[in-house]
Design an enzyme around this catalytic site. Structure first.
Site, short mmCIF file in Angstrom:
data_model
loop_
_atom_site.label_atom_id
_atom_site.label_comp_id
_atom_site.label_asym_id
_atom_site.label_seq_id
_atom_site.Cartn_x
_atom_site.Cartn_y
_atom_site.Cartn_z
N GLY A 24 7.28 4.65 8.11
CA GLY A 24 6.41 5.80 8.34
C GLY A 24 6.65 6.37 9.72
O GLY A 24 7.76 6.26 10.27
N GLU A 74 10.57 0.81 9.99
CA GLU A 74 11.52 1.91 9.75
C GLU A 74 10.77 3.18 10.11
O GLU A 74 9.85 3.58 9.39
CB GLU A 74 11.91 1.97 8.27
CG GLU A 74 12.65 0.76 7.76
CD GLU A 74 14.09 0.73 8.22
OE1 GLU A 74 14.60 1.73 8.76
OE2 GLU A 74 14.71 -0.33 8.05
N LYS A 116 0.84 -1.21 0.00
CA LYS A 116 0.00 0.00 0.00
C LYS A 116 0.87 1.25 0.00
O LYS A 116 1.58 1.52 0.96
CB LYS A 116 -0.91 0.05 1.23
CG LYS A 116 -1.96 1.17 1.07
CD LYS A 116 -2.58 1.62 2.36
CE LYS A 116 -1.86 2.75 3.03
NZ LYS A 116 -1.86 4.03 2.32
N GLU A 139 10.51 15.20 15.39
CA GLU A 139 10.79 15.14 13.95
C GLU A 139 9.90 16.16 13.25
O GLU A 139 8.67 16.05 13.30
CB GLU A 139 10.49 13.71 13.45
CG GLU A 139 10.90 13.49 12.02
CD GLU A 139 10.65 12.06 11.54
OE1 GLU A 139 9.57 11.50 11.83
OE2 GLU A 139 11.53 11.50 10.87
N CYS A 157 13.66 10.52 6.71
CA CYS A 157 13.69 10.02 8.08
C CYS A 157 15.08 10.14 8.69
O CYS A 157 15.23 10.33 9.89
CB CYS A 157 13.19 8.59 8.15
SG CYS A 157 13.91 7.54 6.90
P1 NDP Z 1 2.10 7.69 8.53
O1 NDP Z 1 2.99 6.89 9.39
O2 NDP Z 1 0.71 7.92 8.96
O3 NDP Z 1 2.03 7.03 7.06
C1 NDP Z 1 2.86 6.02 6.55
C2 NDP Z 1 2.02 4.99 5.83
O4 NDP Z 1 1.21 4.26 6.74
C3 NDP Z 1 1.04 5.56 4.82
O5 NDP Z 1 0.92 4.69 3.73
C4 NDP Z 1 -0.24 5.62 5.63
O6 NDP Z 1 -1.37 5.70 4.84
C5 NDP Z 1 -0.16 4.34 6.39
N1 NDP Z 1 -0.94 4.27 7.62
C6 NDP Z 1 -1.49 5.28 8.34
N2 NDP Z 1 -2.11 4.80 9.44
C7 NDP Z 1 -1.95 3.45 9.41
C8 NDP Z 1 -2.34 2.39 10.28
N3 NDP Z 1 -3.01 2.62 11.41
N4 NDP Z 1 -2.00 1.13 9.95
C9 NDP Z 1 -1.29 0.87 8.83
N5 NDP Z 1 -0.90 1.84 7.98
C10 NDP Z 1 -1.21 3.11 8.26
O7 NDP Z 1 2.81 9.04 8.23
P2 NDP Z 1 2.09 10.40 7.75
O8 NDP Z 1 2.08 10.41 6.29
O9 NDP Z 1 0.79 10.61 8.43
O10 NDP Z 1 3.11 11.46 8.30
C11 NDP Z 1 3.04 11.88 9.66
C12 NDP Z 1 4.40 12.17 10.19
O11 NDP Z 1 5.16 10.98 10.19
C13 NDP Z 1 5.21 13.11 9.33
O12 NDP Z 1 4.94 14.42 9.65
C14 NDP Z 1 6.62 12.71 9.65
O13 NDP Z 1 7.05 13.39 10.80
C15 NDP Z 1 6.51 11.26 9.95
N6 NDP Z 1 6.93 10.41 8.83
C16 NDP Z 1 8.10 9.80 8.93
C17 NDP Z 1 8.55 9.02 7.90
C18 NDP Z 1 9.84 8.36 8.01
O14 NDP Z 1 10.29 7.72 7.05
N7 NDP Z 1 10.50 8.45 9.12
C19 NDP Z 1 7.80 8.85 6.67
C20 NDP Z 1 6.53 9.50 6.68
C21 NDP Z 1 6.13 10.26 7.72
P3 NDP Z 1 -1.90 7.15 4.35
O15 NDP Z 1 -0.83 7.85 3.67
O16 NDP Z 1 -2.96 6.79 3.44
O17 NDP Z 1 -2.35 7.83 5.61
#
Ligand code: NDP
Length: 472
Positions: free
Chosen positions: A231, A253, A179, A384, A287
């Site tokens: 994420g 990660e 996804k 972050e 990240c």
């Molecule tokens: P998320 O962790 O919410 O998103 C990462 C992925 O997980 C997306 O595909 C998201 O879907 C999906 N997701 C969301 N909720 C769930 C769940 N309960 N179970 C399984 N999958 C889920 O990150 P965000 O995009 O909301 O970003 C929020 C913050 O996270 C950012 O501001 C940043 O600080 C941090 N972040 C860090 C990353 C890293 O690599 N360290 C990468 C991305 C974000 P969908 O996009 O459809 O919500």
């Protein structure tokens, strides 16, 4: 200073369909609902994409389960042929993919073209090479794939995170349901077409688009054997809780708050380039971004003067312009988060500075920003921000630098700038970070494992270590 003439890459290089279905069992099929994906640089709608409902996730997981038997039974050398083919198609179509990634994500074309796409192809080539050598990877004489991998990826490196997840999974003989993030589904859907072009057997790779709930349903699905997530730490925690006790294998990660440490003997000009790369690459949506600059007090003033001069030359704007250094923030929600944390930085007493730069009227933009006078208690030093915002702290001794660098709930990456090799080794040894760069930053290679400590997650991606997560 001289002006640059625009050098736009043509967006007509890539054909974007008005609507996309879900890629299940080798075909695009309709979902129950749809959502729109926008270009964050213009807010223009790029396409309508299917929203996978729970029954769609069931269908995708069932397709992956059916495909698993024959796929895992193929000799490794046969699986390798598919991976090599995918790698070559990605190279052939890399210009289309780079434009698509920049349109949907907002990252500058020079980064998608010169960093993301070459690394994506390199990952498939690298893991193709492992597919027939798994018995020599150090995980026993006859390691076995796990089954169906449920993979959830973020929006900051949409195609690269897909490659990090799919390439080792397939090489090891697993099948996949992936996804992509809601704001960046298009390059994953393009990849589905690459799989078809490579004649990958139906069901080996399934791409289901949707929001967080789709991801949650996928990772909680009882027929999924392995969960891989990249994420936020918050969602990572939820996933760890839901997977606990199910017997599923899990790699996470998550976030980071890396220290980029500059000692007084560092070559300042090179360090400044590394600092800029560390925090402004990909708008700071990284990240492992070097979001905390730790600079030795005796050189703080000249270093910050150089850094500010360099920041004044950064070009912010159209991601498709080949001159652009900093593109658009990926979404309105992310822009609001960066804005809010930056305002908190000012209200907590840190001093904010950005070079003069004019931002486009439409789309989501944030000027490159540094905060000086930051202390360890400030939220901008602890949380972050995931944007082009650098927090600057100072230190006097190596021990103080190490203590401050490790004073974070995260532990993903760190940077060290010094002329002395002995100091690099001594400091790196004491840093609690999965990746430590010395006199460079944000360098990636498929042969090198990547992953964190503490709240940055667990498991490694890349290299021989990356196979372990997909083998029993
Ligand atoms: P998320 O962790 O919410 O998103 C990462 C992925 O997980 C997306 O595909 C998201 O879907 C999906 N997701 C969301 N909720 C769930 C769940 N309960 N179970 C399984 N999958 C889920 O990150 P965000 O995009 O909301 O970003 C929020 C913050 O996270 C950012 O501001 C940043 O600080 C941090 N972040 C860090 C990353 C890293 O690599 N360290 C990468 C991305 C974000 P969908 O996009 O459809 O919500």
């Amino acid at each position: 200073m001289f002006e640059y003439a625009p050098a736009p890459e043509s967006r007509s290089i890539v054909a974007i369909e008005p609507t996309y279905g879900l890629f299940i069992d080798g075909s695009f099929v309709e979902g129950k609902g749809t959502f729109k994906t926008v270009n964050p640089a213009s807010e223009e709608v790029l396409a309508e994409v299917a929203m996978a409902a729970p029954e769609d996730v069931d269908r995708a997981v069932a397709a992956a389960r059916r495909a698993f038997g024959p796929w895992s039974a193929l000799p490794g050398a046969e699986r390798a042929k598919y991976l090599f083919r995918i790698a070559r198609i990605i190279q052939e179509r890399s210009r289309e993919l780079a434009v698509l990634e920049s349109l949907d994500n907002g990252k500058p074309i020079k980064e998608s073209r010169d960093v993301d796409l070459p690394l994506v192809a390199a990952h498939f080539f690298y893991y193709a090479g492992w597919a027939d050598k798994l018995a020599y990877a150090g995980f026993g004489p006859d390691p076995k794939p796990l089954g169906v991998a449920g993979q959830v990826i973020p929006w900051n490196f949409p195609l690269l995170m897909l490659a990090w997840k799919i390439a080792p999974a397939l090489a090891a003989g697993n099948t996949v349901v992936l996804k992509p993030a809601e704001t960046t589904p298009l390059s994953a859907l393009f990849f589905a077409d690459v799989c078809r072009q490579a004649d990958l057997p139906a069901g080996v790779v399934n791409i289901i688009t949707g929001a967080g709930d789709t991801g949650r349903y996928l990772v909680e699905h009882p027929e999924v054997d392995k969960v891989a997530f990249t994420g936020s730490t918050e969602v990572g925690r939820q996933i760890a809780r839901s997977v606990a006790g199910t017997g599923k294998r899990l790699t996470l990660e998550l976030g980071g708050k890396a220290a980029n440490i500059v000692f007084d003997d560092a070559p300042i000009d090179q360090a400044v380039e590394g600092i800029v790369n560390g925090i402004f690459f990909n708008q700071g949506h990284v990240c492992c971004a070097g979001s905390r600059l730790l600079v030795q007090e005796s050189i703080a003033e000249p270093l910050l003067d150089s850094l500010k001069r360099r920041m004044a030359t950064l070009r912010v704007g159209d991601p498709l312009d080949k001159n652009t250094d900093i593109g658009a923030i990926n979404s309105r929600a992310q822009l609001e988060k960066i804005t809010e944390l930056s305002e908190i930085g000012s209200s907590e007493g840190a001093e904010r500075w950005s070079p003069p730069c004019s931002l486009p009227d439409r789309g989501f933009w944030f000027a490159p920003t540094i905060f000086t006078g930051v202390t360890q208690a400030h939220r901008i030093a602890r949380e972050e921000i995931f944007g082009p915002v650098l927090s600057v702290l100072t230190f006097r001794t190596p021990d103080e630098a190490i203590e401050k660098a490790n004073n974070t709930p995260y532990g993903l990456s760190a940077g060290i700038w010094t002329e002395k090799g002995s100091r690099i080794l001594a400091v790196a040894d004491k840093l609690r970070a999965g990746v430590v760069w010395a006199n460079t930053f944000n360098k990636f290679d498929p042969t090198s494992p990547f992953g964190g400590y503490k709240e940055s997650g667990y498991g490694r991606e890349g290299g021989r270590h990356g196979l372990e997560a997909y083998l029993a």
